[in-house]
Each structure stands twice: as structure tokens, then as C-alpha cells.
Design an enzyme around this catalytic site. Structure first.
Site, PDB file in Angstrom:
ATOM      1  N   THR A   1      -3.418  -1.096  -2.980  1.00  0.00           N
ATOM      2  CA  THR A   1      -3.967   0.271  -2.411  1.00  0.00           C
ATOM      3  C   THR A   1      -2.993   2.264  -2.745  1.00  0.00           C
ATOM      4  O   THR A   1      -1.582   1.355  -2.234  1.00  0.00           O
ATOM      5  CB  THR A   1      -4.656   0.073  -1.228  1.00  0.00           C
TER       6      THR A   1
ATOM      7  N   MET B   1       1.016  -1.001  -0.341  1.00  0.00           N
ATOM      8  CA  MET B   1       0.091  -0.114   0.183  1.00  0.00           C
ATOM      9  C   MET B   1       0.941   1.377   0.516  1.00  0.00           C
ATOM     10  O   MET B   1       2.101   1.447   0.397  1.00  0.00           O
ATOM     11  CB  MET B   1      -0.901  -0.154   1.289  1.00  0.00           C
ATOM     12  N   CYS B   2       0.268   2.011  -0.726  1.00  0.00           N
ATOM     13  CA  CYS B   2       0.777   3.693  -0.502  1.00  0.00           C
ATOM     14  C   CYS B   2       2.331   3.876  -0.962  1.00  0.00           C
ATOM     15  O   CYS B   2       1.706   3.271  -2.493  1.00  0.00           O
ATOM     16  CB  CYS B   2       1.049   4.100   0.959  1.00  0.00           C
ATOM     17  N   ILE B   3       3.156   4.229  -1.292  1.00  0.00           N
ATOM     18  CA  ILE B   3       4.586   4.160  -1.768  1.00  0.00           C
ATOM     19  C   ILE B   3       5.079   2.858  -1.397  1.00  0.00           C
ATOM     20  O   ILE B   3       6.046   1.868  -2.612  1.00  0.00           O
ATOM     21  CB  ILE B   3       4.993   5.210  -1.339  1.00  0.00           C
TER      22      ILE B   3
END
EC number: 4.2.1.-
Length: 217
Positions: A189, A134-136
Site C-alpha cells: 500500500t 508499505m510506502c517505499i
């Protein structure tokens, strides 16, 4: 009870794991009736950031010791992680993913990934076990695997272009949704790449954890 490996990268969005993302991941796993098994690399952080001012500090901190703050001490060195003992693997974001688990923050498309994380993720994939990033954190995936993957970091055009340059197929995605590479059992995500608050982050993270657990059946 399914055991879900969770890889942390410190404690704090600017130099470690994004705390909301990490806690929301642990909460979603627990609410689903699974068990989170947390790991972090036992090494020094790349840097230490004052989260009040955003300025770099002169001290040094250990990634594992810092990550233990989030898990109430229930965490092991990443070197001890064994794919055979886990049913799935999830990696929250935060700059620690781009600084301590990889050097994407400084090298971009030329980055490398922590060898222990890379070996674990590859072993999980070879065993047919699902991964959630998720995220980066999805920015590490093209350097972990040498084949094209469908993934998302949200809608940031510049970052998406770097991932495409690295060989990934980037799929734009809103904060409350997920992108699933069904063939490879990899779920991503945007989380705080797009989230404006903890509730928005939770909407996508809950879906990610839920889909990862389904893929682990």
C-alpha cells in the site's frame, strides 16, 4: 493469537521508520486481536537527520535503540527473528527502509537488502506466510525475491520505473487501497508515498493489515 512480525528501521521518517505508519500498523494489529512482535537490525543508522530542519547531523544512532522508542522498549534484534514463530510479516516505510534495511535511497535498482531481513522474508514466503510492505518498503521486494511480483508504491512514476527495471510489475494505487499479489501472498500500500495526513495513511494501512491477517488464516 496470531503473531505478526513488524520490522522497524529506526525512529523518524527521514532516517528511520515513518512513525505514523509504524504506530498505525501496531494499532491495526492490536485491534484485530493479533500480537505484534517487533524487530529491528542492531546496527548504526546510515545517517541522522534533524527532523526540524531536514539537515544531516554529525552524531550516530543505533537502529534498534531508536526503533525501541516507538515500541516502548518491546523490540528484539532482527537477527533473533524466526519465521517459524511468526504468522506474517509487515514492514512499514520511512527512509529507514531505503537507508537502513536496504540502500535503495543511494543505489536505486542496484541496491541490496539487509541480509537478515532478506533471509527472514524468504523463509516466511517459503512457509506460505503472508508479507505486507508499505510506502517505499516495497522497493526492497524485487531484491528479496528473484521472481516477478505485483506491487505498488502509489503513483510516483520515477520510482515505479525503477521497480519495473528491477523486475517488478508496478500497479498504480490510491492511498486508501492495496495491491495484493495473491499467488505470493504479498500485500502493498502507498501510505505516505501519497498520504497527505495520518487519516489518509491509516485508510490503506488498515486494509493492508486486514488482508495480511486473512492471508495468514
Amino acid at each position: 493469537m496470531k503473531k505478526i512480525g513488524v520490522i522497524l528501521s529506526g525512529c523518524g521518517v527521514y532516517d528511520g521508520s515513518e512513525i505514523h505508519e509504524a504506530v498505525l500498523t501496531l494499532l491495526a494489529i492490536s485491534r484485530s486481536g493479533a500480537q505484534a512482535v517487533c524487530f529491528a537490525p542492531d546496527k548504526q543508522q546510515v545517517d541522522v537527520i534533524n527532523h526540524l530542519t531536514g539537515e544531516a547531523m554529525t552524531e550516530t544512532r543505533n537502529v534498534l535503540i531508536e526503533a525501541a522508542r516507538i515500541t516502548r522498549g518491546e523490540i528484539r534484534p532482527l537477527a533473533q527473528a524466526d519465521a517459524a514463530e511468526l504468522d506474517a510479516l509487515i514492514v512499514p516505510g520511512g527512509f529507514g527502509a531505503a537507508k537502513n534495511l536496504s540502500n535503495f535511497a543511494s543505489l536505486g535498482s542496484e541496491c541490496t537488502v539487509d541480509r537478515e531481513l532478506k533471509a527472514l522474508a524468504q523463509a516466511m514466503h517459503q512457509a506460505g506466510k503472508p508479507l505486507g510492505f508499505m510506502c517505499i518498503a516495497p522497493a526492497m521486494l524485487p531484491k528479496i525475491f528473484d521472481f516477478p511480483l505485483r506491487l505498488t508504491i502509489g503513483t510516483d512514476i520515477d520510482t515505479a520505473e525503477v521497480l519495473e527495471e528491477m523486475g517488478a510489475e508496478h500497479v498504480p494505487c490510491p492511498v486508501d487501497d492495496i495491491v495484493v499479489d495473491e499467488d505470493n501472498k504479498i500485500v502493498t500500500t502507498p501510505a505516505y508515498m501519497l498520504a497527505q495526513n495520518i487519516a489518509e495513511a491509516a485508510s490503506g494501512i488498515d486494509k493492508l493489515v486486514s488482508r495480511v491477517l486473512v492471508l495468514a488464516e
